[in-house]
Design a protein around this motif. Structure first.
Motif, PDB file in Angstrom:
ATOM      1  N   HIS A   1     -14.162   9.645  -5.468  1.00 31.65           N
ATOM      2  CA  HIS A   1     -14.105   8.309  -5.417  1.00 31.65           C
ATOM      3  C   HIS A   1     -14.226   7.805  -3.792  1.00 31.65           C
ATOM      4  CE1 HIS A   1     -13.732   4.683  -7.836  1.00 31.65           C
ATOM      5  NE2 HIS A   1     -13.676   4.288  -6.715  1.00 31.65           N
ATOM      6  N   VAL A   2     -15.631   7.850  -3.375  1.00 33.57           N
ATOM      7  CA  VAL A   2     -15.706   7.559  -1.924  1.00 33.57           C
ATOM      8  C   VAL A   2     -16.914   6.460  -1.868  1.00 33.57           C
ATOM      9  CG1 VAL A   2     -16.371   8.402   0.501  1.00 33.57           C
ATOM     10  CG2 VAL A   2     -14.759   9.788  -0.975  1.00 33.57           C
ATOM     11  N   HIS A   3     -16.607   5.305  -1.262  1.00 37.54           N
ATOM     12  CA  HIS A   3     -17.602   4.304  -1.209  1.00 37.54           C
ATOM     13  C   HIS A   3     -18.280   4.386   0.237  1.00 37.54           C
ATOM     14  CE1 HIS A   3     -16.411   1.515  -4.438  1.00 37.54           C
ATOM     15  NE2 HIS A   3     -15.027   2.243  -4.317  1.00 37.54           N
ATOM     16  N   ILE A   4     -19.688   4.029  -0.294  1.00 34.79           N
ATOM     17  CA  ILE A   4     -20.580   3.820   1.131  1.00 34.79           C
ATOM     18  C   ILE A   4     -20.655   2.296   1.067  1.00 34.79           C
ATOM     19  CG2 ILE A   4     -22.872   4.130   2.072  1.00 34.79           C
ATOM     20  CD1 ILE A   4     -21.193   6.681   1.894  1.00 34.79           C
ATOM     21  N   GLU A   5     -20.076   1.789   2.258  1.00 32.28           N
ATOM     22  CA  GLU A   5     -20.053   0.133   2.278  1.00 32.28           C
ATOM     23  C   GLU A   5     -21.008  -0.373   3.177  1.00 32.28           C
ATOM     24  OE1 GLU A   5     -16.074  -1.177   2.565  1.00 32.28           O
ATOM     25  OE2 GLU A   5     -15.309  -0.084   1.019  1.00 32.28           O
ATOM     26  N   VAL A   6     -21.646   0.540   4.023  1.00 33.64           N
ATOM     27  CA  VAL A   6     -22.760  -0.086   4.948  1.00 33.64           C
ATOM     28  C   VAL A   6     -23.913   0.928   4.860  1.00 33.64           C
ATOM     29  CG1 VAL A   6     -21.459   0.867   7.133  1.00 33.64           C
ATOM     30  CG2 VAL A   6     -22.986  -1.081   7.318  1.00 33.64           C
TER      31      VAL A   6
ATOM     32  N   ARG B   1      -4.754  -4.084   3.398  1.00 33.55           N
ATOM     33  CA  ARG B   1      -4.221  -4.181   4.565  1.00 33.55           C
ATOM     34  C   ARG B   1      -4.724  -3.142   5.494  1.00 33.55           C
ATOM     35  NH1 ARG B   1       2.137  -4.206   2.637  1.00 33.55           N
ATOM     36  NH2 ARG B   1       1.930  -6.088   1.284  1.00 33.55           N
ATOM     37  N   THR B   2      -6.085  -3.296   5.426  1.00 36.93           N
ATOM     38  CA  THR B   2      -6.721  -2.454   6.576  1.00 36.93           C
ATOM     39  C   THR B   2      -7.998  -3.160   7.125  1.00 36.93           C
ATOM     40  OG1 THR B   2      -8.041  -0.486   6.717  1.00 36.93           O
ATOM     41  CG2 THR B   2      -8.342  -1.350   4.618  1.00 36.93           C
TER      42      THR B   2
ATOM     43  N   SER C   1      -7.784   7.536  -7.681  1.00 37.97           N
ATOM     44  CA  SER C   1      -8.269   6.755  -6.404  1.00 37.97           C
ATOM     45  C   SER C   1      -7.471   5.444  -6.401  1.00 37.97           C
ATOM     46  CB  SER C   1      -9.661   6.630  -6.355  1.00 37.97           C
ATOM     47  OG  SER C   1     -10.032   6.052  -7.421  1.00 37.97           O
ATOM     48  N   GLY C   2      -7.532   4.778  -5.323  1.00 39.08           N
ATOM     49  CA  GLY C   2      -7.286   3.344  -5.136  1.00 39.08           C
ATOM     50  C   GLY C   2      -5.754   3.099  -4.838  1.00 39.08           C
ATOM     51  N   TRP C   3      -4.872   3.958  -5.338  1.00 40.18           N
ATOM     52  CA  TRP C   3      -3.304   3.886  -5.221  1.00 40.18           C
ATOM     53  C   TRP C   3      -2.861   5.160  -4.253  1.00 40.18           C
ATOM     54  CZ3 TRP C   3      -0.485   0.086  -8.117  1.00 40.18           C
ATOM     55  CH2 TRP C   3      -1.271  -0.802  -8.880  1.00 40.18           C
ATOM     56  N   SER C   4      -1.873   4.759  -3.499  1.00 38.41           N
ATOM     57  CA  SER C   4      -1.198   5.925  -2.774  1.00 38.41           C
ATOM     58  C   SER C   4      -0.274   6.678  -3.969  1.00 38.41           C
ATOM     59  CB  SER C   4      -0.059   5.386  -1.796  1.00 38.41           C
ATOM     60  OG  SER C   4       0.691   6.153  -1.792  1.00 38.41           O
TER      61      SER C   4
ATOM     62  N   LEU D   1      -8.409   3.878   1.366  1.00 40.06           N
ATOM     63  CA  LEU D   1      -7.368   4.905   1.241  1.00 40.06           C
ATOM     64  C   LEU D   1      -7.828   6.260   1.693  1.00 40.06           C
ATOM     65  CD1 LEU D   1      -4.481   5.277   0.323  1.00 40.06           C
ATOM     66  CD2 LEU D   1      -5.349   6.132  -1.747  1.00 40.06           C
ATOM     67  N   THR D   2      -7.348   6.744   2.486  1.00 43.87           N
ATOM     68  CA  THR D   2      -7.683   8.327   3.370  1.00 43.87           C
ATOM     69  C   THR D   2      -7.277   9.444   2.658  1.00 43.87           C
ATOM     70  OG1 THR D   2      -6.069   8.426   4.981  1.00 43.87           O
ATOM     71  CG2 THR D   2      -7.937   6.948   5.459  1.00 43.87           C
ATOM     72  N   PRO D   3      -8.171  10.338   2.526  1.00 41.97           N
ATOM     73  CA  PRO D   3      -7.575  11.560   1.843  1.00 41.97           C
ATOM     74  C   PRO D   3      -6.244  12.175   2.712  1.00 41.97           C
ATOM     75  CG  PRO D   3      -9.621  12.018   3.147  1.00 41.97           C
ATOM     76  CD  PRO D   3      -9.397  10.419   3.077  1.00 41.97           C
ATOM     77  N   ASP D   4      -6.260  11.926   3.965  1.00 46.12           N
ATOM     78  CA  ASP D   4      -5.095  12.441   4.730  1.00 46.12           C
ATOM     79  C   ASP D   4      -3.660  11.792   3.976  1.00 46.12           C
ATOM     80  OD1 ASP D   4      -6.603  13.883   6.357  1.00 46.12           O
ATOM     81  OD2 ASP D   4      -6.656  12.309   7.970  1.00 46.12           O
ATOM     82  N   ARG D   5      -3.587  10.146   3.793  1.00 48.33           N
ATOM     83  CA  ARG D   5      -2.512   9.702   3.216  1.00 48.33           C
ATOM     84  C   ARG D   5      -2.243  10.088   1.800  1.00 48.33           C
ATOM     85  NH1 ARG D   5      -1.647   3.279   1.817  1.00 48.33           N
ATOM     86  NH2 ARG D   5       0.717   3.506   1.054  1.00 48.33           N
ATOM     87  N   TRP D   6      -3.379  10.358   0.926  1.00 46.23           N
ATOM     88  CA  TRP D   6      -3.313  10.504  -0.361  1.00 46.23           C
ATOM     89  C   TRP D   6      -2.370  12.158  -0.563  1.00 46.23           C
ATOM     90  CZ3 TRP D   6      -3.649  14.000  -4.246  1.00 46.23           C
ATOM     91  CH2 TRP D   6      -3.909  13.697  -5.322  1.00 46.23           C
TER      92      TRP D   6
END
Length: 293
Positions: free
Chosen positions: A17-22, A43-44, A226-229, A258-263
């Motif tokens: 679940h990875v968004h391309i936003e631009v 909050r980002t 995805s989407g939640w810690s 949300l980054t994979p590092d935090r997850w």
């Protein structure tokens, strides 16, 4: 045309679940008010990387990523990013990226034609839908031809479920309706199209029980995390992931929000069993996406 070149032995995880936003021209996938509101909600205010930067981010972490946009042109009156361009860019990074397409279901025959072209000409490996942002009820009969096409193509369909940060805090939530993303609406789709693999994205708050009910009843449904810690995962979701759904739960982040590092840091502090984590992180997605041959 995209062809996967992922060495499963060399990666530690598949983020579904990875968004391309631009895009490469600087065009955003959402109108500016929604971009600002989403940043506040999550909050980002970090960057919205294009495909090449996403590939580098995941390559550095020895991970693969499913990448996509959301085509909500009708609902938002905003030009969507091109799924064809995303697929072609992903083909240049086929060691780490897996492209999903997106079509606007409300465009009728045009959606069918684009979906077929994305599979046949671009090699997309699945499709992403966001019923709230796209403004449609997936259980309505008018969308059955699209689900049939995707089922026959043999690729999964990933649906946003539950609460969304898109439009949060704006007057009237920007006109977006949360109820369209109740996972119980996907039960009818799963029943009518039993060979269509359906991914219910996110902990489906406030409808987590509905998602778990659908997933335990319909073996062609999956849940991504995805989407939640992970520290906020509902207890029932964790219990099912540890047991009867352990082969149909998938690692996902919602990157870049949300980054994979935090997850990965936060998942170490919850009660997911060590023996189910490898399946969630990689093996289940590899099987679903047919990366195992």
């Amino acid at each position: 045309m995209y062809q996967p070149a992922i060495d499963l032995a060399a990666i530690t995880a598949i983020d579904v679940h990875v968004h391309i936003e631009v895009d490469g021209h600087g065009h955003a996938s959402l109108p500016e008010p929604l971009v600002v509101a989403a940043s506040k909600y999550f909050r980002t205010d970090g960057p919205r990387p294009a495909v090449e930067a996403v590939a580098q981010h995941y390559r550095e972490r020895q991970m693969a990523a499913v990448v996509f946009t959301v085509d909500a042109g009708t609902q938002l009156a905003h030009q969507p990013l091109s799924s064809s361009e995303i697929a072609r860019a992903a083909a240049d990074h086929a060691d780490v990226l897996i492209p999903f397409g997106s079509v606007d279901p409300r465009t009728g025959d045009a959606a069918l034609e684009l979906a077929a072209r994305l599979v046949e000409d671009e090699g997309v490996r699945g499709f992403k839908f966001h019923p709230t942002v796209q403004g449609f009820d997936p259980s309505h009969d008018e969308y059955a031809p699209l689900w049939s096409l995707i089922e026959k193509a043999g690729v999964p369909a990933l649906f946003h479920t539950g609460q969304t940060g898109i439009g949060a805090g704006l007057p009237g939530g920007y006109g977006l309706r949360l109820g369209l993303s109740n996972p119980i609406l996907l039960d009818a789709v799963a029943a009518e199209f039993p060979n269509l693999q359906i991914i219910m994205a996110h902990p489906s708050v406030p409808w987590q029980d509905e998602a778990l009910s659908v997933a335990t009843h319909k073996p062609n449904t999956w849940i991504d995390l995805s989407g939640w810690s992970p520290k906020y995962f509902p207890a029932e979701l964790v219990r099912h992931a540890n047991s009867i759904l352990k082969r149909r739960v998938l690692f996902g982040t919602d990157y870049p929000l949300l980054t994979p590092d935090r997850w990965l840091r936060d998942v170490a502090n919850i009660d997911l069993k060590p023996d189910v984590l490898p399946g969630i992180l990689k093996d289940n997605a590899a099987r679903l996406l047919r990366l195992t041959g």
